[in-house]
Design a protein around this motif. Structure first.
Motif, PDB file in Angstrom:
ATOM      1  N   ASP A   1      20.009  55.919  44.193  1.00  0.00           N
ATOM      2  CA  ASP A   1      20.360  54.868  43.672  1.00  0.00           C
ATOM      3  C   ASP A   1      20.923  54.931  42.506  1.00  0.00           C
ATOM      4  OD1 ASP A   1      19.431  53.897  46.049  1.00  0.00           O
ATOM      5  OD2 ASP A   1      17.267  53.077  45.334  1.00  0.00           O
ATOM      6  N   ALA A   2      20.314  55.870  41.399  1.00  0.00           N
ATOM      7  CA  ALA A   2      20.823  56.110  39.997  1.00  0.00           C
ATOM      8  C   ALA A   2      22.269  56.590  40.077  1.00  0.00           C
ATOM      9  CB  ALA A   2      19.853  56.857  39.410  1.00  0.00           C
ATOM     10  N   VAL A   3      22.617  57.472  41.011  1.00  0.00           N
ATOM     11  CA  VAL A   3      23.840  58.226  41.070  1.00  0.00           C
ATOM     12  C   VAL A   3      24.833  57.094  41.627  1.00  0.00           C
ATOM     13  CG1 VAL A   3      25.117  59.824  42.399  1.00  0.00           C
ATOM     14  CG2 VAL A   3      22.734  60.399  41.648  1.00  0.00           C
ATOM     15  N   TRP A   4      24.489  56.457  42.569  1.00  0.00           N
ATOM     16  CA  TRP A   4      25.533  55.468  43.146  1.00  0.00           C
ATOM     17  C   TRP A   4      25.619  54.413  42.127  1.00  0.00           C
ATOM     18  CZ3 TRP A   4      29.629  55.125  45.117  1.00  0.00           C
ATOM     19  CH2 TRP A   4      30.235  53.986  45.853  1.00  0.00           C
ATOM     20  N   THR A   5      24.788  53.905  41.504  1.00  0.00           N
ATOM     21  CA  THR A   5      24.979  52.585  40.579  1.00  0.00           C
ATOM     22  C   THR A   5      25.938  52.988  39.434  1.00  0.00           C
ATOM     23  OG1 THR A   5      22.773  51.897  40.944  1.00  0.00           O
ATOM     24  CG2 THR A   5      23.748  51.445  38.802  1.00  0.00           C
ATOM     25  N   ALA A   6      25.595  54.345  38.928  1.00  0.00           N
ATOM     26  CA  ALA A   6      26.629  54.971  37.986  1.00  0.00           C
ATOM     27  C   ALA A   6      28.068  55.312  38.663  1.00  0.00           C
ATOM     28  CB  ALA A   6      25.943  56.332  37.484  1.00  0.00           C
ATOM     29  N   LYS A   7      28.154  55.957  39.643  1.00  0.00           N
ATOM     30  CA  LYS A   7      29.429  56.092  40.532  1.00  0.00           C
ATOM     31  C   LYS A   7      30.227  54.882  40.803  1.00  0.00           C
ATOM     32  CE  LYS A   7      29.114  61.014  41.839  1.00  0.00           C
ATOM     33  NZ  LYS A   7      29.249  61.977  43.078  1.00  0.00           N
ATOM     34  N   ARG A   8      29.301  53.868  41.158  1.00  0.00           N
ATOM     35  CA  ARG A   8      30.204  52.590  41.551  1.00  0.00           C
ATOM     36  C   ARG A   8      30.790  52.073  40.249  1.00  0.00           C
ATOM     37  NH1 ARG A   8      29.732  48.229  46.150  1.00  0.00           N
ATOM     38  NH2 ARG A   8      30.977  46.680  44.903  1.00  0.00           N
ATOM     39  N   ALA A   9      29.820  52.073  39.406  1.00  0.00           N
ATOM     40  CA  ALA A   9      30.450  51.509  38.121  1.00  0.00           C
ATOM     41  C   ALA A   9      31.686  52.227  37.571  1.00  0.00           C
ATOM     42  CB  ALA A   9      29.340  51.490  37.084  1.00  0.00           C
ATOM     43  N   ALA A  10      31.663  53.427  37.701  1.00  0.00           N
ATOM     44  CA  ALA A  10      32.750  54.491  37.631  1.00  0.00           C
ATOM     45  C   ALA A  10      34.155  53.912  38.231  1.00  0.00           C
ATOM     46  CB  ALA A  10      32.433  55.882  37.217  1.00  0.00           C
ATOM     47  N   LEU A  11      33.775  53.970  39.620  1.00  0.00           N
ATOM     48  CA  LEU A  11      34.752  53.739  40.400  1.00  0.00           C
ATOM     49  C   LEU A  11      35.537  52.352  40.392  1.00  0.00           C
ATOM     50  CD1 LEU A  11      32.843  55.400  43.566  1.00  0.00           C
ATOM     51  CD2 LEU A  11      35.183  56.138  42.597  1.00  0.00           C
ATOM     52  N   GLU A  12      34.708  51.511  39.871  1.00  0.00           N
ATOM     53  CA  GLU A  12      35.502  49.930  39.681  1.00  0.00           C
ATOM     54  C   GLU A  12      36.175  49.844  38.404  1.00  0.00           C
ATOM     55  OE1 GLU A  12      31.777  47.481  39.524  1.00  0.00           O
ATOM     56  OE2 GLU A  12      31.616  47.357  41.703  1.00  0.00           O
ATOM     57  N   ILE A  13      35.713  50.820  37.519  1.00  0.00           N
ATOM     58  CA  ILE A  13      36.853  51.004  36.230  1.00  0.00           C
ATOM     59  C   ILE A  13      38.120  51.667  36.786  1.00  0.00           C
ATOM     60  CG2 ILE A  13      37.037  52.339  34.282  1.00  0.00           C
ATOM     61  CD1 ILE A  13      34.121  51.959  33.572  1.00  0.00           C
ATOM     62  N   ILE A  14      37.843  52.787  37.626  1.00  0.00           N
ATOM     63  CA  ILE A  14      39.214  53.484  37.921  1.00  0.00           C
ATOM     64  C   ILE A  14      40.097  52.609  38.966  1.00  0.00           C
ATOM     65  CG2 ILE A  14      39.907  55.484  39.170  1.00  0.00           C
ATOM     66  CD1 ILE A  14      37.464  56.901  38.381  1.00  0.00           C
ATOM     67  N   HIS A  15      39.419  51.759  39.689  1.00  0.00           N
ATOM     68  CA  HIS A  15      39.961  50.735  40.692  1.00  0.00           C
ATOM     69  C   HIS A  15      40.859  49.711  39.962  1.00  0.00           C
ATOM     70  CE1 HIS A  15      40.270  47.749  44.080  1.00  0.00           C
ATOM     71  NE2 HIS A  15      40.677  48.679  44.535  1.00  0.00           N
ATOM     72  N   ARG A  16      40.584  49.401  38.787  1.00  0.00           N
ATOM     73  CA  ARG A  16      41.291  48.547  37.823  1.00  0.00           C
ATOM     74  C   ARG A  16      42.613  49.251  37.558  1.00  0.00           C
ATOM     75  NH1 ARG A  16      36.052  46.735  36.210  1.00  0.00           N
ATOM     76  NH2 ARG A  16      36.458  47.944  34.131  1.00  0.00           N
ATOM     77  N   GLN A  17      42.815  50.435  37.489  1.00  0.00           N
ATOM     78  CA  GLN A  17      43.803  51.257  36.917  1.00  0.00           C
ATOM     79  C   GLN A  17      45.070  51.066  38.333  1.00  0.00           C
ATOM     80  OE1 GLN A  17      44.661  52.548  33.969  1.00  0.00           O
ATOM     81  NE2 GLN A  17      46.459  53.396  34.491  1.00  0.00           N
ATOM     82  N   PRO A  18      46.085  50.590  37.773  1.00  0.00           N
ATOM     83  CA  PRO A  18      47.180  50.437  38.813  1.00  0.00           C
ATOM     84  C   PRO A  18      47.483  51.611  39.470  1.00  0.00           C
ATOM     85  CG  PRO A  18      47.729  48.853  37.190  1.00  0.00           C
ATOM     86  CD  PRO A  18      46.621  50.056  36.818  1.00  0.00           C
ATOM     87  N   LEU A  19      47.776  51.804  40.770  1.00  0.00           N
ATOM     88  CA  LEU A  19      48.332  52.763  41.492  1.00  0.00           C
ATOM     89  C   LEU A  19      49.961  52.869  41.277  1.00  0.00           C
ATOM     90  CD1 LEU A  19      46.766  52.679  45.067  1.00  0.00           C
ATOM     91  CD2 LEU A  19      46.100  54.178  43.192  1.00  0.00           C
ATOM     92  N   SER A  20      50.169  54.089  41.217  1.00  0.00           N
ATOM     93  CA  SER A  20      51.795  54.304  41.274  1.00  0.00           C
ATOM     94  C   SER A  20      52.485  54.004  42.461  1.00  0.00           C
ATOM     95  CB  SER A  20      52.203  55.699  40.844  1.00  0.00           C
ATOM     96  OG  SER A  20      51.795  56.648  42.087  1.00  0.00           O
ATOM     97  N   ASP A  21      53.719  53.567  42.536  1.00  0.00           N
ATOM     98  CA  ASP A  21      54.234  53.309  43.727  1.00  0.00           C
ATOM     99  C   ASP A  21      54.159  54.506  44.734  1.00  0.00           C
ATOM    100  OD1 ASP A  21      55.249  50.891  42.425  1.00  0.00           O
ATOM    101  OD2 ASP A  21      57.401  51.725  42.070  1.00  0.00           O
ATOM    102  N   GLN A  22      54.100  55.516  44.715  1.00  0.00           N
ATOM    103  CA  GLN A  22      54.044  56.625  45.496  1.00  0.00           C
ATOM    104  C   GLN A  22      52.616  56.381  45.902  1.00  0.00           C
ATOM    105  OE1 GLN A  22      54.580  60.563  43.908  1.00  0.00           O
ATOM    106  NE2 GLN A  22      54.673  61.530  45.912  1.00  0.00           N
ATOM    107  N   ARG A  23      51.557  56.481  44.922  1.00  0.00           N
ATOM    108  CA  ARG A  23      50.176  56.557  45.369  1.00  0.00           C
ATOM    109  C   ARG A  23      49.865  55.179  46.522  1.00  0.00           C
ATOM    110  NH1 ARG A  23      46.257  59.947  45.590  1.00  0.00           N
ATOM    111  NH2 ARG A  23      44.920  58.754  44.467  1.00  0.00           N
ATOM    112  N   ARG A  24      50.416  54.301  45.977  1.00  0.00           N
ATOM    113  CA  ARG A  24      50.269  52.926  46.593  1.00  0.00           C
ATOM    114  C   ARG A  24      50.768  53.066  48.058  1.00  0.00           C
ATOM    115  NH1 ARG A  24      46.945  48.870  46.848  1.00  0.00           N
ATOM    116  NH2 ARG A  24      47.031  48.782  44.621  1.00  0.00           N
ATOM    117  N   ALA A  25      51.874  53.786  48.228  1.00  0.00           N
ATOM    118  CA  ALA A  25      52.300  53.911  49.369  1.00  0.00           C
ATOM    119  C   ALA A  25      51.434  54.903  50.126  1.00  0.00           C
ATOM    120  CB  ALA A  25      53.814  54.613  49.498  1.00  0.00           C
ATOM    121  N   VAL A  26      51.055  56.100  49.958  1.00  0.00           N
ATOM    122  CA  VAL A  26      50.194  56.845  50.567  1.00  0.00           C
ATOM    123  C   VAL A  26      49.069  56.160  50.857  1.00  0.00           C
ATOM    124  CG1 VAL A  26      48.755  58.937  49.939  1.00  0.00           C
ATOM    125  CG2 VAL A  26      51.030  58.989  49.227  1.00  0.00           C
TER     126      VAL A  26
END
Length: 606
Positions: A185-210
């Motif tokens: 629970d502690a691990v996923w709470t922290a990782k999910r918070a980190a992933l939500e931060i990263i998810h806000r970072q736009p994907l490049s066109d190439q990465r979006r296509a992948v």
């Protein structure tokens, strides 16, 4: 209905009216059990349709496909990945740790594979179920295994965001250096918070296509998983509480309302797919002939995503389990819904093929837990104890054909966990299709009950000393395995009798090891010497694959799981530790002579 008519109907539907238990005794199944299972099966369906779908246009392929043979004999570590922490992982083993273990063990120790626990997907929000064998979906991967810093977009984050992520990681990395239980629970709470931060970072066109290609490839299966996650965040992780959206088709019609959340969960699966591919590639690049062998659990949580999207092919009112055996004397109820034999056939076995194909995508092999379940499963009616169940048959030719054909297409091994009560014809049928079996040292005995000599073991198998459901080798020498089972109330005979039996078993194995010249005659080897000798014994068998439990290699004495317990024992939360209970990190392994000694003992001679 008369008892005779009940039994006739049961046999006609593939429901066993009697069976032989682990001691070879014939057991007659109670009428109440038969009636409950027939009720769960429902009305006799029409004749099954011919196999359909892209994977099954050629029905002949199912009848003739052969799983690939191993590329010679090899050994490899077997481990519960979550338990292997490193100085960079967040208190929970991850896919980068897997890549590093595989590469090190291949280059320095000559390992040909690494076998890991199921990485199946769990709940999208805490609390997270600890068992890898009771997932929400078997097709998708738990984001708990992501290495956050390996996500390409992490490198593009502003300094402030990276600092916030580092703050989330720091206390969890500190936990890795301790023997504290793993806190998902502690691990996923922290990782999910980190992933939500990263998810806000736009994907490049190439990465979006992948990413979009990944979503298109996965199709409806990923759409169902992602939508279930979005709904679970609102209603809780049990589709039976989704209200009118329990209906999958109705939910799909309004899926657009949940796209932001569903898109996030689809993105997580894309990241997991990339890191799975990277781990397997690291293993092969380091010289592993096989690479990563994944594990497929026998079923899923009854309230999970697979159960929700598969309502038309799963059975309600019963659960999957196992009859009583030597180590689980009360039987087991795994609380998972089984496939409906006739409905699965009507769908051309496509759900099973898709599941196995996904498990083989980034793998050198797939271990199928309780592989007998492809031929027959132990069904336990709701409200009854595990020993009140019985077996239900499946079309063995078709089910095994699906596994063999998917393995052949992937060029990967298929390994069946064929332990427990197994009739000889089952093993013969699996072997005829190239599917390897599983041989456990403690269970391999001759007709007189003595250890089976190495030369008499079968070749077509993965041989190990124990499993994740059996205490480590050291616990047998010390007698701790009996004390633990007694403390947990898992014995069906007096503790003194169990201890006496365990001492005799260890003594018998000492004699067998001495006979092979692996220990001095009449000696009383300690846990470390005994463990090395057991793996040397395995190396003398003709087994194609030899799995070395990482817990055995470091001298741990605690089992990862105690079947028959829920909260009484910290199942699936025990980190890798040595015999003194001190944490062992990934970086510690190259310096440990005990690990190298066990690995050398297990290496096949040829």
């Amino acid at each position: 209905m008369t008892n005779a008519e009940l039994r006739r109907q049961a046999e006609a539907r593939g429901v066993a009216t009697s069976y032989r238990d682990w001691q070879g005794q014939r057991v007659e199944v109670a009428a109440e059990t038969l009636a409950a299972i027939l009720a769960a099966l429902g009305q006799e369906p029409a004749a099954p349709a011919a196999p359909v779908g892209r994977e099954h246009r050629d029905g002949g392929e199912l009848a003739t496909a052969q799983a690939p043979a191993p590329p010679g004999r090899s050994w490899g570590f077997a481990l519960q990945l979550y338990s292997l922490r490193s100085r960079r992982s967040w208190g929970h083993g991850d896919l980068h740790d897997l890549a590093d273990l595989a590469a090190w063990s291949a280059r320095e120790l000559g390992a040909g594979f690494v076998l890991i626990n199921p990485l199946h997907a769990a709940e999208p929000l805490p609390p997270v179920s600890p068992s890898p064998y009771l997932p929400m979906s078997r097709r998708y991967t738990s984001p708990l295994y992501l290495r956050i810093e390996d996500i390409p977009e992490y490198a593009d984050l502003p300094a402030g965001d990276r600092a916030r992520i580092e703050a989330l990681a720091t206390p969890l990395r500190a936990c890795s250096a301790t023997s504290d239980l793993i806190d998902r629970d502690a691990v996923w709470t922290a990782k999910r918070a980190a992933l939500e931060i990263i998810h806000r970072q736009p994907l490049s066109d190439q990465r979006r296509a992948v990413f979009e290609r990944f979503r298109a490839r996965e199709g409806q299966a990923l759409a169902d998983w992602s939508l279930w996650c979005a709904l679970a965040e609102i209603h809780g992780p049990d589709w039976r509480r989704f209200g009118e959206l329990r209906n999958v088709r109705l939910a799909a019609e309004v899926a657009g309302r949940f796209e932001p959340a569903a898109g996030f969960h689809a993105w997580l699966q894309w990241l997991a797919d990339e890191q799975l591919a990277a781990a397997h590639e690291a293993a092969r690049r380091a010289g592993m002939g096989i690479g990563v062998i994944h594990d497929l659990a026998v079923g899923t949580h009854p309230g999970g995503a697979d159960a929700w999207s598969g309502q038309d092919v799963l059975v309600r009112g019963v659960s999957v389990g196992a009859p009583p055996d030597e180590f689980n004397q009360r039987g087991q109820d795994w609380t998972q819904p089984p496939w409906h034999p006739q409905r699965l056939a009507e769908q051309g076995y496509a759900p099973l093929a898709g599941l196995i194909g996904a498990g083989l995508r980034h793998a050198g092999g797939l271990r199928v837990d309780h592989v007998m379940g492809l031929l027959r499963l132990w069904w336990v009616p709701d409200g009854m104890s595990p020993d009140q169940g019985t077996y239900v048959r499946y079309d063995d030719k078709a089910m095994i054909g699906v596994l063999a054909s998917q393995a052949a297409r992937a060029g990967a091994l298929a390994i069946g966990e064929d332990l427990g009560t197994v009739e000889p014809w089952i093993r013969a049928e699996l072997a005829s299709r190239g599917i390897l079996g599983t041989s456990i040292l403690w269970f391999e005995r001759d007709a007189g009950g003595l250890p089976l000599p190495p030369g008499q073991w079968r070749r077509g198998c993965l041989a190990t000393v124990g499993t994740h459901d059996i205490p480590p080798a050291a616990a047998f020498v010390t007698g701790e395995q009996v004390a633990l089972r007694a403390r947990l109330g898992l014995l069906t005979r007096p503790e003194a009798a169990e201890r006496s039996s365990a001492r005799r078993a260890v003594s018998t194995w000492r004699d067998a090891l001495a006979h092979q010249g692996l220990i001095p005659p009449g000696s009383q080897p300690g846990p470390a010497q005994f463990t090395v000798a057991l793996y040397a014994y395995l190396a003398r068998t003709p087994a194609a694959l030899i799995g070395v439990s990482l817990t055995d290699a470091v001298g741990d004495r605690r089992p990862q799981n105690m079947p028959g317990t829920i909260s009484e024992y910290p199942n699936w939360r025990v980190p890798l530790c040595d015999g003194e209970g001190r944490a062992v990190l990934l970086e510690d392994l190259p310096r440990r002579q005990d690990v190298r000694t066990v690995a050398a003992a297990a290496r096949p001679a040829g």
